[in-house]
Design a protein around this motif. Structure first.
Motif, PDB file in Angstrom:
ATOM      1  N   PRO A 148       0.818  -1.232   0.000  1.00  0.00           N
ATOM      2  CA  PRO A 148       0.000   0.000   0.000  1.00  0.00           C
ATOM      3  C   PRO A 148       0.845   1.272   0.000  1.00  0.00           C
ATOM      4  N   ALA A 149       1.931   1.259   0.759  1.00  0.00           N
ATOM      5  CA  ALA A 149       2.800   2.435   0.813  1.00  0.00           C
ATOM      6  C   ALA A 149       3.505   2.658  -0.520  1.00  0.00           C
ATOM      7  N   LEU A 150       3.896   1.576  -1.190  1.00  0.00           N
ATOM      8  CA  LEU A 150       4.540   1.699  -2.497  1.00  0.00           C
ATOM      9  C   LEU A 150       3.566   2.256  -3.534  1.00  0.00           C
ATOM     10  N   VAL A 151       2.338   1.749  -3.513  1.00  0.00           N
ATOM     11  CA  VAL A 151       1.319   2.248  -4.445  1.00  0.00           C
ATOM     12  C   VAL A 151       1.083   3.736  -4.199  1.00  0.00           C
ATOM     13  N   ASN A 152       1.052   4.132  -2.945  1.00  0.00           N
ATOM     14  CA  ASN A 152       0.867   5.543  -2.601  1.00  0.00           C
ATOM     15  C   ASN A 152       2.009   6.395  -3.138  1.00  0.00           C
ATOM     16  N   GLU A 153       3.232   5.860  -3.086  1.00  0.00           N
ATOM     17  CA  GLU A 153       4.385   6.589  -3.609  1.00  0.00           C
ATOM     18  C   GLU A 153       4.288   6.736  -5.121  1.00  0.00           C
ATOM     19  N   PHE A 154       3.835   5.696  -5.798  1.00  0.00           N
ATOM     20  CA  PHE A 154       3.687   5.775  -7.254  1.00  0.00           C
ATOM     21  C   PHE A 154       2.568   6.741  -7.641  1.00  0.00           C
ATOM     22  N   ILE A 155       1.527   6.806  -6.808  1.00  0.00           N
ATOM     23  CA  ILE A 155       0.449   7.772  -7.050  1.00  0.00           C
ATOM     24  C   ILE A 155       0.982   9.195  -6.905  1.00  0.00           C
ATOM     25  N   THR A 156       1.758   9.424  -5.860  1.00  0.00           N
ATOM     26  CA  THR A 156       2.371  10.734  -5.652  1.00  0.00           C
ATOM     27  C   THR A 156       3.268  11.101  -6.821  1.00  0.00           C
ATOM     28  N   LEU A 157       4.023  10.116  -7.299  1.00  0.00           N
ATOM     29  CA  LEU A 157       4.911  10.341  -8.435  1.00  0.00           C
ATOM     30  C   LEU A 157       4.123  10.747  -9.685  1.00  0.00           C
ATOM     31  N   THR A 158       2.983  10.102  -9.890  1.00  0.00           N
ATOM     32  CA  THR A 158       2.140  10.424 -11.045  1.00  0.00           C
ATOM     33  C   THR A 158       1.651  11.867 -10.984  1.00  0.00           C
ATOM     34  N   LYS A 159       1.220  12.299  -9.812  1.00  0.00           N
ATOM     35  CA  LYS A 159       0.713  13.669  -9.677  1.00  0.00           C
ATOM     36  C   LYS A 159       1.844  14.690  -9.784  1.00  0.00           C
ATOM     37  N   GLU A 160       2.994  14.365  -9.186  1.00  0.00           N
ATOM     38  CA  GLU A 160       4.113  15.309  -9.212  1.00  0.00           C
ATOM     39  C   GLU A 160       4.737  15.440 -10.594  1.00  0.00           C
ATOM     40  N   SER A 161       4.421  14.503 -11.486  1.00  0.00           N
ATOM     41  CA  SER A 161       4.992  14.572 -12.837  1.00  0.00           C
ATOM     42  C   SER A 161       4.578  15.841 -13.562  1.00  0.00           C
ATOM     43  N   ALA A 162       3.511  16.487 -13.095  1.00  0.00           N
ATOM     44  CA  ALA A 162       3.064  17.742 -13.718  1.00  0.00           C
ATOM     45  C   ALA A 162       4.118  18.834 -13.611  1.00  0.00           C
ATOM     46  N   ILE A 163       5.092  18.651 -12.720  1.00  0.00           N
ATOM     47  CA  ILE A 163       6.147  19.657 -12.546  1.00  0.00           C
ATOM     48  C   ILE A 163       6.994  19.801 -13.802  1.00  0.00           C
ATOM     49  N   VAL A 164       7.000  18.784 -14.673  1.00  0.00           N
ATOM     50  CA  VAL A 164       7.867  18.829 -15.862  1.00  0.00           C
ATOM     51  C   VAL A 164       7.512  19.992 -16.780  1.00  0.00           C
ATOM     52  N   THR A 165       6.382  20.628 -16.540  1.00  0.00           N
ATOM     53  CA  THR A 165       6.026  21.793 -17.355  1.00  0.00           C
ATOM     54  C   THR A 165       7.078  22.894 -17.255  1.00  0.00           C
ATOM     55  N   VAL A 166       7.812  22.950 -16.136  1.00  0.00           N
ATOM     56  CA  VAL A 166       8.788  24.032 -15.948  1.00  0.00           C
ATOM     57  C   VAL A 166       9.973  23.900 -16.886  1.00  0.00           C
ATOM     58  N   ILE A 167      10.204  22.723 -17.470  1.00  0.00           N
ATOM     59  CA  ILE A 167      11.307  22.574 -18.422  1.00  0.00           C
ATOM     60  C   ILE A 167      10.783  22.334 -19.841  1.00  0.00           C
ATOM     61  N   GLY A 168       9.516  22.624 -20.042  1.00  0.00           N
ATOM     62  CA  GLY A 168       8.965  22.654 -21.381  1.00  0.00           C
ATOM     63  C   GLY A 168       8.486  21.353 -21.978  1.00  0.00           C
ATOM     64  N   ILE A 169       8.398  20.284 -21.191  1.00  0.00           N
ATOM     65  CA  ILE A 169       7.898  19.018 -21.729  1.00  0.00           C
ATOM     66  C   ILE A 169       6.399  19.140 -21.956  1.00  0.00           C
ATOM     67  N   THR A 170       5.952  18.719 -23.137  1.00  0.00           N
ATOM     68  CA  THR A 170       4.530  18.850 -23.482  1.00  0.00           C
ATOM     69  C   THR A 170       3.722  17.683 -22.927  1.00  0.00           C
ATOM     70  N   ASP A 171       3.661  17.612 -21.618  1.00  0.00           N
ATOM     71  CA  ASP A 171       2.852  16.591 -20.956  1.00  0.00           C
ATOM     72  C   ASP A 171       1.405  17.084 -20.883  1.00  0.00           C
ATOM     73  N   ILE A 172       0.618  16.429 -20.065  1.00  0.00           N
ATOM     74  CA  ILE A 172      -0.798  16.786 -19.940  1.00  0.00           C
ATOM     75  C   ILE A 172      -0.974  18.236 -19.482  1.00  0.00           C
ATOM     76  N   MET A 173      -0.246  18.622 -18.444  1.00  0.00           N
ATOM     77  CA  MET A 173      -0.410  19.967 -17.889  1.00  0.00           C
ATOM     78  C   MET A 173       0.038  21.032 -18.870  1.00  0.00           C
ATOM     79  N   ARG A 174       1.190  20.798 -19.489  1.00  0.00           N
ATOM     80  CA  ARG A 174       1.734  21.780 -20.428  1.00  0.00           C
ATOM     81  C   ARG A 174       0.763  22.012 -21.585  1.00  0.00           C
TER      82      ARG A 174
END
Length: 219
Positions: A148-174
């Motif tokens: 459960p703790a590992l799954v929670n960490e992967f969930i956090t990682l998925t949400k934090e991936s939105a940070i990549v917008t600051v270096i111009g990656i055209t992800d979902i948020m960008r």
């Protein structure tokens, strides 16, 4: 409320095209973080003081500084430090993976220490090498406890991936920002991006519960 989702309807497929980019970064970072996390966890429980120190320093650095700072150091600092420009996607999964490893190592360490020491002692009494007993006996049991703790960490990682917008990656948020700039309607595309992240998190949650049930049945 002045919501006009019709104005962004034609742009929704463009936002959806960011999903594979996001998943690619998250998957690579999760693999790196999990693999390195196991190594760091083993460093933390060993009797070799130097390895203890290395793991503790690593964890303190990556847990003590913002993830966005680590991302920007790797991406913008690579030309100055290494003389080459690391690609944005590579910088993203490296920073996320290295950061995640610090947290995962603590989760795995706690899982290992929760296992009865008698099992390891019994393995040693039977002549089973430490490395093999750790890999075949201790770690599998620890993984069941910390899933459960590992799954929670992967969930956090998925949400934090939105940070990549600051270096111009055209992800979902960008892409949602781009659509907002083109249509002068920012709330709608960002809300749609939020729905995508929510669905991905729910899928991860359900997948984690399914794996957990399966592991319980295998006991």
């Amino acid at each position: 409320m002045n919501l006009e989702f019709g104005r962004i309807a034609d742009s929704l497929p463009y936002i959806l095209e960011g999903i594979p980019i996001t998943l690619k970064i998250v998957a690579a970072a999760a693999l790196l973080g999990f693999s390195l996390g196991i190594i760091l966890a083993l460093f933390k429980i060993t009797r070799i003081k130097l390895l203890n120190w290395i793991a503790d320093v690593y964890t303190s650095i990556f847990r003590g500084t913002p993830l966005v700072l680590q991302l920007m150091l790797i991406y913008y600092g690579s030309p100055q430090i290494f003389g080459i420009q690391i690609e944005a996607v590579t910088a993203a999964f490296l920073s996320f993976g290295l950061n995640s490893a610090a947290y995962i190592s603590e989760v795995i360490r706690a899982g290992i220490l929760a296992i009865d020491k008698g099992q390891n002692e019994a393995a040693m009494a039977l002549g089973v090498p430490y490395a093999r007993s750790m890999w075949d006996i201790i770690l599998p049991q620890a993984m069941k406890n910390i899933l459960p703790a590992l799954v929670n960490e992967f969930i956090t990682l998925t949400k934090e991936s939105a940070i990549v917008t600051v270096i111009g990656i055209t992800d979902i948020m960008r892409r949602s920002y781009i659509v907002g700039g083109e249509t002068y309607k920012f709330f709608e595309p960002i809300l749609f991006a939020g729905l995508i992240y929510y669905i991905m998190v729910m899928v991860l949650t359900l997948l984690g519960k399914a794996i957990e049930r399966r592991m319980r049945r295998s006991d």
